[in-house]
Design an enzyme around this catalytic site. Structure first.
Site, PDB file in Angstrom:
ATOM      1  N   ASP A  13      26.260  80.103   1.192  1.00 26.25           N
ATOM      2  CA  ASP A  13      26.797  79.497  -0.035  1.00 26.25           C
ATOM      3  C   ASP A  13      28.307  79.622  -0.157  1.00 26.25           C
ATOM      4  O   ASP A  13      28.851  79.722  -1.252  1.00 26.25           O
ATOM      5  CB  ASP A  13      26.127  80.104  -1.294  1.00 26.25           C
ATOM      6  CG  ASP A  13      24.620  80.092  -1.179  1.00 26.25           C
ATOM      7  OD1 ASP A  13      24.085  79.074  -0.732  1.00 26.25           O
ATOM      8  OD2 ASP A  13      23.988  81.115  -1.510  1.00 26.25           O
ATOM      9  N   LYS A  16      30.299  75.578   2.641  1.00 28.26           N
ATOM     10  CA  LYS A  16      30.428  74.959   3.977  1.00 28.26           C
ATOM     11  C   LYS A  16      30.304  73.441   3.905  1.00 28.26           C
ATOM     12  O   LYS A  16      30.929  72.730   4.679  1.00 28.26           O
ATOM     13  CB  LYS A  16      29.347  75.505   4.928  1.00 28.26           C
ATOM     14  CG  LYS A  16      29.517  76.982   5.245  1.00 28.26           C
ATOM     15  CD  LYS A  16      28.445  77.471   6.187  1.00 28.26           C
ATOM     16  CE  LYS A  16      27.067  77.478   5.579  1.00 28.26           C
ATOM     17  NZ  LYS A  16      26.860  78.473   4.529  1.00 28.26           N
ATOM     18  N   GLY A  40      20.987  74.460   1.816  1.00 26.27           N
ATOM     19  CA  GLY A  40      21.038  73.358   0.858  1.00 26.27           C
ATOM     20  C   GLY A  40      22.448  73.010   0.506  1.00 26.27           C
ATOM     21  O   GLY A  40      23.292  73.893   0.364  1.00 26.27           O
ATOM     22  N   HIS A  41      22.723  71.726   0.422  1.00 22.85           N
ATOM     23  CA  HIS A  41      24.015  71.319  -0.118  1.00 22.85           C
ATOM     24  C   HIS A  41      23.821  70.042  -0.923  1.00 22.85           C
ATOM     25  O   HIS A  41      22.924  69.248  -0.652  1.00 22.85           O
ATOM     26  CB  HIS A  41      25.075  71.160   0.969  1.00 22.85           C
ATOM     27  CG  HIS A  41      24.608  70.402   2.162  1.00 22.85           C
ATOM     28  ND1 HIS A  41      24.398  70.996   3.382  1.00 22.85           N
ATOM     29  CD2 HIS A  41      24.285  69.117   2.310  1.00 22.85           C
ATOM     30  CE1 HIS A  41      23.957  70.091   4.218  1.00 22.85           C
ATOM     31  NE2 HIS A  41      23.887  68.942   3.618  1.00 22.85           N
ATOM     32  N   ARG A 142       5.613  82.787  20.962  1.00 17.90           N
ATOM     33  CA  ARG A 142       5.252  81.676  21.859  1.00 17.90           C
ATOM     34  C   ARG A 142       3.946  80.992  21.468  1.00 17.90           C
ATOM     35  O   ARG A 142       3.205  80.528  22.313  1.00 17.90           O
ATOM     36  CB  ARG A 142       5.231  82.154  23.321  1.00 17.90           C
ATOM     37  CG  ARG A 142       6.634  82.497  23.799  1.00 17.90           C
ATOM     38  CD  ARG A 142       6.645  83.453  24.922  1.00 17.90           C
ATOM     39  NE  ARG A 142       6.081  84.730  24.518  1.00 17.90           N
ATOM     40  CZ  ARG A 142       5.969  85.785  25.306  1.00 17.90           C
ATOM     41  NH1 ARG A 142       6.358  85.704  26.554  1.00 17.90           N
ATOM     42  NH2 ARG A 142       5.454  86.908  24.856  1.00 17.90           N
ATOM     43  N   GLN A 223      23.398  79.118   6.260  1.00 22.82           N
ATOM     44  CA  GLN A 223      23.459  80.522   5.822  1.00 22.82           C
ATOM     45  C   GLN A 223      24.823  81.131   6.196  1.00 22.82           C
ATOM     46  O   GLN A 223      25.807  80.425   6.149  1.00 22.82           O
ATOM     47  CB  GLN A 223      22.299  81.342   6.398  1.00 22.82           C
ATOM     48  CG  GLN A 223      20.944  80.994   5.792  1.00 22.82           C
ATOM     49  CD  GLN A 223      20.252  79.833   6.479  1.00 22.82           C
ATOM     50  OE1 GLN A 223      20.205  79.804   7.685  1.00 22.82           O
ATOM     51  NE2 GLN A 223      19.721  78.911   5.731  1.00 22.82           N
ATOM     52  N   THR A 300      16.814  77.129  -4.286  1.00 22.89           N
ATOM     53  CA  THR A 300      15.800  77.822  -5.090  1.00 22.89           C
ATOM     54  C   THR A 300      16.102  77.828  -6.590  1.00 22.89           C
ATOM     55  O   THR A 300      15.247  78.209  -7.382  1.00 22.89           O
ATOM     56  CB  THR A 300      15.686  79.292  -4.638  1.00 22.89           C
ATOM     57  OG1 THR A 300      16.975  79.884  -4.788  1.00 22.89           O
ATOM     58  CG2 THR A 300      15.235  79.406  -3.197  1.00 22.89           C
ATOM     59  N   GLY A 414      38.529  72.926  -5.933  1.00 21.13           N
ATOM     60  CA  GLY A 414      37.613  72.094  -6.716  1.00 21.13           C
ATOM     61  C   GLY A 414      36.691  71.335  -5.781  1.00 21.13           C
ATOM     62  O   GLY A 414      36.911  71.324  -4.571  1.00 21.13           O
TER      63      GLY A 414
HETATM   64  P1  IMP Z   1      14.641  82.972   4.385  1.00 18.84           P
HETATM   65  O1  IMP Z   1      15.767  82.376   5.171  1.00 18.84           O
HETATM   66  O2  IMP Z   1      13.987  81.982   3.469  1.00 18.84           O
HETATM   67  O3  IMP Z   1      13.664  83.698   5.241  1.00 18.84           O
HETATM   68  O4  IMP Z   1      15.269  84.081   3.408  1.00 18.84           O
HETATM   69  C1  IMP Z   1      15.844  85.283   3.902  1.00 18.84           C
HETATM   70  C2  IMP Z   1      17.090  85.669   3.124  1.00 18.84           C
HETATM   71  O5  IMP Z   1      18.126  84.727   3.385  1.00 18.84           O
HETATM   72  C3  IMP Z   1      16.917  85.669   1.605  1.00 18.84           C
HETATM   73  O6  IMP Z   1      17.708  86.711   1.049  1.00 18.84           O
HETATM   74  C4  IMP Z   1      17.463  84.322   1.176  1.00 18.84           C
HETATM   75  O7  IMP Z   1      17.914  84.319  -0.167  1.00 18.84           O
HETATM   76  C5  IMP Z   1      18.616  84.178   2.161  1.00 18.84           C
HETATM   77  N1  IMP Z   1      18.985  82.781   2.408  1.00 18.84           N
HETATM   78  C6  IMP Z   1      18.352  81.896   3.213  1.00 18.84           C
HETATM   79  N2  IMP Z   1      18.994  80.717   3.215  1.00 18.84           N
HETATM   80  C7  IMP Z   1      20.082  80.860   2.427  1.00 18.84           C
HETATM   81  C8  IMP Z   1      21.177  79.988   2.079  1.00 18.84           C
HETATM   82  O8  IMP Z   1      21.287  78.831   2.508  1.00 18.84           O
HETATM   83  N3  IMP Z   1      22.110  80.526   1.257  1.00 18.84           N
HETATM   84  C9  IMP Z   1      22.044  81.806   0.810  1.00 18.84           C
HETATM   85  N4  IMP Z   1      21.065  82.652   1.110  1.00 18.84           N
HETATM   86  C10 IMP Z   1      20.080  82.184   1.929  1.00 18.84           C
END
Ligand code: IMP
Length: 426
Positions: A13, A16, A40-41, A142, A223, A300, A414
């Protein structure tokens, strides 16, 4: 023409999407190399806001080929939904390319993600519940199914039958859930596979040839560094490798193809889900960052935890990824704070740690040591050049460069494209 890697330096977050969007204007291929629809974006498509989780943001440029490479885990239903939503807005999705080697997220992965989190209780990771961890676990074991299996119904059914037998035992005997039916699942996935078949290809070969032809390739991490399975704050991490090294394994390109690694850092830090966060601020500063920065997850809808910029982690990200430059985002959010703080070290049992501690227990209990800088009250949204920023904000940017030992080359004030300032000398 060398490729560029763009990655998050924090817990995801970092903004990017904004940096990718800017670079995509002069890029031919934008490539996702790990993760899945846990990312997500939000993009603005024909005047409407659209949330994308899987398709690279470069899709909005007609000259860009968006690529979902080998290291990504794909939920085919989500991919088709995103393609349909884009098509409805008049955006051509025929250019989307997906690796045949990318693993599939299956319905039992979603179910297992939910029940294992519930089972972990207070030790839960706070996953996005998109089936990411279970899909990567099957890949390593696998027993995963891949995009290419969707184009061979016989093989798909055979593999599914074997794996579902075990998954149904786990679901029913361990978690007291109803078993899942193989044939219904196969029909659903194979129908989706028929629609996706024209997009499935050898993306590694495609990218290799593109680079030979002088095309520009941007490898876009999802991530962030601290959510990396090997180098992040394990076990509170995702199940893939967002770091620069992961970009190579996940796309099938060799290290000599890359000449720049851009680290995206938010001017402060946020984290969703559980896990340690030394600079988290539960007071008025944290509330300021969360409110002004609108820190709510795209995937989420969860509120993000907020805190001060952590230079220990930034230096760590610079090392792990071999960063060549920084893209600093959301500097405007710091306006209006009395003073701004940057964490320069951790203190644990009387000892100072200037580098990321080698043992997670230290990181869990570490207390942040701060350097305090003068804040600024002026809003920055209107700034279009570094010189337009108040002196205190310029000092902050210079200090970030110094502490990370990586130059800040771009900074954003911004969400709009013209709210990005380029920094020649930070
Ligand atoms: P998972 O990737 O759904 O297995 O979640 C594992 C951890 O990564 C959790 O703490 C999520 O909140 C975090 N996480 C996964 N994807 C994102 C993202 O795009 N942004 C921020 N945190 C993420």
């Amino acid at each position: 023409m060398p490729a560029t890697i763009l990655i998050g330096t924090q817990w995801g977050d970092e903004g990017k999407g904004k940096a990718t969007d800017l670079l995509a204007a002069r890029t031919d291929y934008v490539v996702r190399y790990q993760g899945g629809n846990n990312a997500g974006h939000t993009v603005s498509a024909r005047g409407q806001l659209l949330k994308l989780h899987l398709i690279p943001s470069g899709i909005l440029y007609p000259h860009v080929t968006p690529v979902i490479a080998d290291g990504v885990v794909v939920d085919p239903g989500v991919l088709l939904e995103e393609m349909d939503a884009l098509s409805e807005r008049g955006i051509d999705t025929s250019r989307v390319r997906v690796s045949g080697n990318a693993h599939l997220i299956m319905p039992y992965h979603l179910e297992l993600d939910k029940v294992t989190e519930r089972y972990l209780g207070k030790h839960r990771l706070g996953t996005t519940k998109r089936g990411i961890g279970p899909a990567y676990a099957d890949k390593a074991a696998r027993i995963g199914l891949r995009m290419q299996d969707l184009t061979d119904p016989k093989i798909f059914r055979e593999k599914l039958e074997v794996v579902l037998k075990e998954k149904n035992l786990i679901l029913s005997k361990v978690y007291n859930r109803l078993p899942m039916e193989a044939e219904k699942m196969a029909q659903d996935y194979l129908a989706k596979g028929e629609r996706l078949a024209p997009h499935i290809t050898d993306t590694g070969g495609l990218l290799y040839r593109a680079l030979r032809e002088g095309k520009r390739v941007l490898l876009e991490g999802a991530q962030g560094t601290l959510l990396d399975l090997d180098h992040g704050t394990y076990p509170f991490v995702t199940s893939s490798n967002p770091v620069a090294g992961g970009a190579l394994a996940g796309s099938g390109l060799g290290p000599k193809e890359v000449d720049s690694v851009i680290g995206v850092a938010k001017a402060y830090v946020t984290r969703v889900g559980s896990g340690p966060f030394p600079t988290e601020d539960a007071g008025p500063a944290g509330t300021h960052l969360s409110t002004k920065g609108q820190e709510v997850g795209t995937t989420t809808g969860r509120a993000r935890r907020c805190g001060w910029l952590d230079a220990v982690l930034l230096r760590y990200a610079a090392r792990i990824n071999g960063l060549t430059e920084l893209f600093l985002t959301k500097l405007d959010v710091l306006s209006g704070l009395g003073a701004v703080k940057i964490c320069t070290a951790y203190r644990y049992e009387g000892e100072l740690y200037g580098d990321f501690p080698p043992h997670q227990s230290i990181f869990h209990k570490a207390e942040a040591v701060y350097e305090e800088l003068e804040g600024w009250q002026e809003e920055l949204e209107g700034a279009r050049a570094l010189g337009d920023l108040p002196e205190a904000a310029q000092r902050y940017v210079r200090r970030v460069s110094e502490l990370a030992s990586v130059p800040v080359r771009n900074l954003s004030v911004g969400p709009d494209r013209d709210q990005t300032l380029s920094v020649e000398e930070a």
